[in-house]
Design a protein around this motif. Structure first.
Motif, mmCIF file in Angstrom:
data_model
loop_
_atom_site.group_PDB
_atom_site.id
_atom_site.type_symbol
_atom_site.label_atom_id
_atom_site.label_comp_id
_atom_site.label_asym_id
_atom_site.label_seq_id
_atom_site.Cartn_x
_atom_site.Cartn_y
_atom_site.Cartn_z
ATOM 1 N N ALA A 161 0.831 -1.206 0.000
ATOM 2 C CA ALA A 161 0.000 0.000 0.000
ATOM 3 C C ALA A 161 0.864 1.254 0.000
ATOM 4 C CB ALA A 161 -0.927 -0.006 1.214
ATOM 5 N N ARG A 162 1.876 1.247 0.826
ATOM 6 C CA ARG A 162 2.799 2.387 0.880
ATOM 7 C C ARG A 162 3.478 2.610 -0.463
ATOM 8 N NH1 ARG A 162 8.093 1.094 3.991
ATOM 9 N NH2 ARG A 162 8.304 -0.052 2.029
ATOM 10 N N GLU A 163 3.921 1.526 -1.101
ATOM 11 C CA GLU A 163 4.588 1.642 -2.399
ATOM 12 C C GLU A 163 3.643 2.195 -3.470
ATOM 13 O OE1 GLU A 163 7.994 0.878 -2.997
ATOM 14 O OE2 GLU A 163 7.813 1.027 -0.800
ATOM 15 N N MET A 164 2.351 1.901 -3.326
ATOM 16 C CA MET A 164 1.363 2.384 -4.301
ATOM 17 C C MET A 164 0.876 3.798 -3.987
ATOM 18 S SD MET A 164 -0.879 -1.126 -4.788
ATOM 19 C CE MET A 164 -1.963 -0.426 -6.044
ATOM 20 N N GLY A 165 1.378 4.384 -2.922
ATOM 21 C CA GLY A 165 0.984 5.739 -2.564
ATOM 22 C C GLY A 165 -0.365 5.840 -1.882
ATOM 23 N N ARG A 166 -0.882 4.732 -1.391
ATOM 24 C CA ARG A 166 -2.158 4.743 -0.673
ATOM 25 C C ARG A 166 -1.864 4.934 0.812
ATOM 26 N NH1 ARG A 166 -2.974 4.135 -5.599
ATOM 27 N NH2 ARG A 166 -4.753 2.978 -6.475
ATOM 28 N N ARG A 167 -2.332 6.035 1.348
ATOM 29 C CA ARG A 167 -2.040 6.356 2.738
ATOM 30 C C ARG A 167 -3.148 5.918 3.693
ATOM 31 N NH1 ARG A 167 2.910 6.485 2.948
ATOM 32 N NH2 ARG A 167 2.666 7.324 5.060
ATOM 33 N N ARG A 168 -4.249 5.439 3.130
ATOM 34 C CA ARG A 168 -5.388 5.014 3.950
ATOM 35 C C ARG A 168 -5.665 3.533 3.673
ATOM 36 N NH1 ARG A 168 -11.112 4.756 3.206
ATOM 37 N NH2 ARG A 168 -12.296 5.174 5.135
ATOM 38 N N VAL A 169 -5.696 2.717 4.725
ATOM 39 C CA VAL A 169 -5.897 1.279 4.597
ATOM 40 C C VAL A 169 -7.254 0.912 5.199
ATOM 41 C CG1 VAL A 169 -5.124 -0.980 5.433
ATOM 42 C CG2 VAL A 169 -3.458 0.669 4.535
ATOM 43 N N VAL A 170 -8.002 0.105 4.460
ATOM 44 C CA VAL A 170 -9.322 -0.356 4.893
ATOM 45 C C VAL A 170 -9.267 -1.876 5.047
ATOM 46 C CG1 VAL A 170 -11.766 -0.486 4.324
ATOM 47 C CG2 VAL A 170 -10.429 1.521 3.650
ATOM 48 N N ALA A 171 -9.848 -2.403 6.115
ATOM 49 C CA ALA A 171 -9.846 -3.847 6.341
ATOM 50 C C ALA A 171 -11.134 -4.255 7.049
ATOM 51 C CB ALA A 171 -8.638 -4.264 7.175
ATOM 52 N N VAL A 194 -8.542 1.980 8.934
ATOM 53 C CA VAL A 194 -9.968 1.874 9.236
ATOM 54 C C VAL A 194 -10.336 0.402 9.195
ATOM 55 C CG1 VAL A 194 -12.313 2.500 8.565
ATOM 56 C CG2 VAL A 194 -10.436 4.128 8.208
ATOM 57 N N VAL A 195 -10.874 -0.122 10.303
ATOM 58 C CA VAL A 195 -11.235 -1.534 10.389
ATOM 59 C C VAL A 195 -12.729 -1.665 10.632
ATOM 60 C CG1 VAL A 195 -10.903 -3.709 11.602
ATOM 61 C CG2 VAL A 195 -8.970 -2.157 11.308
ATOM 62 N N TYR A 196 -13.402 -2.413 9.779
ATOM 63 C CA TYR A 196 -14.820 -2.708 9.944
ATOM 64 C C TYR A 196 -14.967 -4.034 10.682
ATOM 65 C CZ TYR A 196 -15.946 1.085 6.743
ATOM 66 O OH TYR A 196 -16.081 2.322 6.157
ATOM 67 N N MET A 197 -15.891 -4.065 11.652
ATOM 68 C CA MET A 197 -16.089 -5.253 12.465
ATOM 69 C C MET A 197 -17.561 -5.381 12.824
ATOM 70 S SD MET A 197 -13.939 -6.264 15.890
ATOM 71 C CE MET A 197 -13.951 -7.932 16.578
ATOM 72 N N GLY A 198 -18.108 -6.587 12.715
ATOM 73 C CA GLY A 198 -19.503 -6.798 13.060
ATOM 74 C C GLY A 198 -19.767 -6.545 14.530
ATOM 75 N N ASN A 199 -20.923 -5.968 14.832
ATOM 76 C CA ASN A 199 -21.235 -5.666 16.228
ATOM 77 C C ASN A 199 -21.332 -6.938 17.075
ATOM 78 O OD1 ASN A 199 -23.670 -6.419 14.914
ATOM 79 N ND2 ASN A 199 -24.895 -5.394 16.483
ATOM 80 N N LEU A 200 -21.735 -8.046 16.457
ATOM 81 C CA LEU A 200 -21.794 -9.312 17.197
ATOM 82 C C LEU A 200 -20.400 -9.774 17.589
ATOM 83 C CD1 LEU A 200 -24.436 -11.187 15.001
ATOM 84 C CD2 LEU A 200 -24.831 -9.929 17.140
ATOM 85 N N ASP A 201 -19.439 -9.566 16.689
ATOM 86 C CA ASP A 201 -18.055 -9.953 16.979
ATOM 87 C C ASP A 201 -17.399 -8.997 17.963
ATOM 88 O OD1 ASP A 201 -18.413 -12.018 15.203
ATOM 89 O OD2 ASP A 201 -17.480 -10.970 13.518
ATOM 90 N N GLU A 242 -8.913 6.057 -5.119
ATOM 91 C CA GLU A 242 -7.709 6.849 -5.378
ATOM 92 C C GLU A 242 -6.833 7.001 -4.141
ATOM 93 O OE1 GLU A 242 -6.746 7.888 -8.394
ATOM 94 O OE2 GLU A 242 -8.486 6.760 -9.106
ATOM 95 N N THR A 243 -7.434 6.875 -2.967
ATOM 96 C CA THR A 243 -6.667 7.132 -1.745
ATOM 97 C C THR A 243 -6.543 5.917 -0.832
ATOM 98 O OG1 THR A 243 -8.680 7.861 -0.603
ATOM 99 C CG2 THR A 243 -7.368 9.560 -1.732
ATOM 100 N N SER A 244 -7.367 4.891 -1.049
ATOM 101 C CA SER A 244 -7.437 3.788 -0.098
ATOM 102 C C SER A 244 -6.930 2.473 -0.672
ATOM 103 C CB SER A 244 -8.886 3.600 0.393
ATOM 104 O OG SER A 244 -9.330 4.739 1.092
ATOM 105 N N PHE A 245 -6.475 1.613 0.217
ATOM 106 C CA PHE A 245 -6.001 0.273 -0.123
ATOM 107 C C PHE A 245 -6.802 -0.718 0.702
ATOM 108 C CE2 PHE A 245 -3.378 -3.471 0.452
ATOM 109 C CZ PHE A 245 -2.738 -3.649 -0.776
ATOM 110 N N TYR A 246 -7.394 -1.697 0.041
ATOM 111 C CA TYR A 246 -8.140 -2.737 0.747
ATOM 112 C C TYR A 246 -7.179 -3.848 1.134
ATOM 113 C CZ TYR A 246 -11.399 -6.524 1.727
ATOM 114 O OH TYR A 246 -12.069 -7.557 2.333
ATOM 115 N N LEU A 247 -6.958 -4.022 2.427
ATOM 116 C CA LEU A 247 -6.005 -5.003 2.922
ATOM 117 C C LEU A 247 -6.753 -6.287 3.277
ATOM 118 C CD1 LEU A 247 -2.941 -4.158 5.133
ATOM 119 C CD2 LEU A 247 -4.030 -6.396 5.191
ATOM 120 N N SER A 248 -6.759 -7.203 2.344
ATOM 121 C CA SER A 248 -7.477 -8.463 2.511
ATOM 122 C C SER A 248 -6.780 -9.355 3.523
ATOM 123 C CB SER A 248 -7.574 -9.182 1.163
ATOM 124 O OG SER A 248 -8.146 -10.463 1.320
#
Length: 452
Positions: A161-171, A194-201, A242-248
């Motif tokens: 992500a850093r190499e691609m110039g994406r400063r924001r990571v989403v997971a 930014v991390v998304y997590m289910g409320n049940l989890d 354009e700004t984010s990287f999805y970190l699978s």
């Protein structure tokens, strides 16, 4: 070194891998596309693990397909972004500075290599009346920085992500271990997380939520569990390409995500081969790993796919029982369809709508399986079984008491299958279980249930 490791020269000292098949398909499904099971089976040559023979599809590495599985089922808006990611992975293959930094980080920050530990008391526990049984080893991924295998992949992708110039990571995260690993990697590289997590989890894993926040991540609650968090994180990514990287965190999703994650995680199997050679001068006879969507399993298995004499066993979450509908045993009971950008086995109804999975190990609560694991099931190379919540809880307690190692509830599913597996193995055979994470996150849950 085989073709699919071209993007990961830091693994060359261990490499000898394999992969598969053809050009990714492009489509735009809304939710899940159901595939006719009988027509699929008619086009596959399945065999038992003992009869397995490598075919040309498995020997040859090409773009994003594993037999019928895999591909790139995404909106057109994502195609260029995924192509950019693929191009970046090819670029880092010849970037010696990147490779050196990654190798150093895996050693000095992550803490590799992790031990291949002989579980002496667990081995004795499974000896029969004649004192015979297999020798049990644990691949100690729980000793990695932040306590799980997830960091192997998170640190590598954060660097991409850093190499691609994406400063924001989403997971997205389920049990929270991928979220914690991603937050740690982003903190180290000064990336917004930014991390998304289910409320049940979140209710089940409050300590990991706290850890993510302490590491600087913004944790966003989503109604539901991992599948819902994954969907929401992908929506975020699509809206901020354009700004984010999805970190699978898993070996699912559109190409090149499954291959990229598997390659970062394949260090587990490569170390296991090296350590086995050092300890007893050969290979393991059996490899066992828990399976949700499959990153820790593929991380262990991939190195040994060509070794026909090594059994590959994945253990899924049987939940309350396969006959109850309250489980996460995708490869044991699912059908083929398309979800989250890839074709693979899914838990779905007759209309192709995704079913809600269940497991006491929340990291296993995903309604799909990675395309490569789905392919290994189809050709008979890997075996898949399921254990119940109760069996996993007993395995959690068993390893804690016998070895002084508290495993994650996800890992406990793999350990629970030893009850059925060990009596079938010959005396002295060597069995390796991937201890994919530590279980302090699950201690309150397990204690409360086990001491009712």
């Amino acid at each position: 070194m085989s073709a699919q490791y071209a993007d990961f020269p830091h693994l060359q000292s261990f490499a000898r891998g394999t992969t598969t098949a053809s050009q990714p398909s492009l489509a735009k499904p809304a939710m899940s596309i159901r595939v006719n099971k009988s027509s699929l089976e008619a086009n596959l040559t399945a065999s038992s693990p003992k009869e397995f023979q490598l075919d040309n599809n498995l020997k040859k590495s090409t773009e994003g397909k594993f037999g019928k599985h895999g591909g790139k089922y995404v909106p057109e808006t994502l195609i260029s972004c995924l192509s950019e990611l693929e191009a970046q992975l090819k670029t880092i293959a010849t970037d010696t500075q990147f490779q050196r930094e990654l190798a150093d980080t895996l050693r000095d920050y992550v803490g590799r290599e992790t031990p291949l530990y002989f579980a002496e008391r667990l081995t004795k526990h499974y000896r029969n009346a004649e004192g015979e049984g297999p020798l049990i080893y644990l691949k100690r991924e729980d000793l990695n920085h932040e306590g799980a295998h997830k960091i192997n992949n998170a640190i590598g992708q954060a660097m991409v992500a850093r190499e691609m110039g994406r400063r924001r990571v989403v997971a997205a995260t389920g049990a929270g271990q991928h979220g914690v690993a991603t937050a740690a990697a982003c903190a180290r590289l000064s990336l917004q997380c930014v991390v998304y997590m289910g409320n049940l989890d979140m209710d089940k894993q409050p300590s990991n939520v706290l850890h993510m926040k302490l590491l600087g991540a913004e944790v966003k609650s989503v109604e539901g569990n991992l599948k819902d968090a994954t969907s929401e994180s992908i929506r975020d990514w699509v809206g901020n390409l354009e700004t984010s990287f999805y970190l699978s965190g898993t070996v699912a999703g559109p190409h090149p995500c499954p291959t990229m994650v598997r390659n970062f995680q394949s260090v587990i199997g490569k170390e296991t081969r090296k350590q086995a050679l050092e300890k007893w001068g050969g290979k393991p006879d059996v490899l066992v790993a828990c399976v949700g969507s499959g990153s820790n399993a593929m991380g262990l298995f991939h190195e040994f796919v060509e070794d026909e004499e090594v059994r590959l066993i994945g253990v899924e979450a049987g939940g309350l029982g396969l006959d109850t509908g309250r489980h996460s045993a995708t490869l044991s009971t699912g059908d083929v369809g398309v979800y989250h950008g890839t074709m693979s086995y899914l838990l779905q109804d007759q209309e192709g709508q995704i079913l809600n999975p269940h497991s006491i190990g929340v990291g296993l609560e995903y309604p799909g399986a990675g395309p490569e694991l789905s392919f290994l099931k189809d050709i008979g190379r890997a075996e898949f079984y399921a254990v119940t919540d109760r069996e996993a809880l007993e395995a959690y307690r068993r390893l804690s008491l016998l070895e002084g190692i508290i495993p994650a509830l996800e890992t406990s599913h793999a350990l629970a299958y030893l009850e059925k597996l060990c009596p079938t193995l010959s005396h002295g055979s060597r069995l390796v279980v991937n201890c994919s994470g530590r279980g302090d996150k699950d201690a309150v849950t397990c204690f409360n249930i086990l001491h009712k």
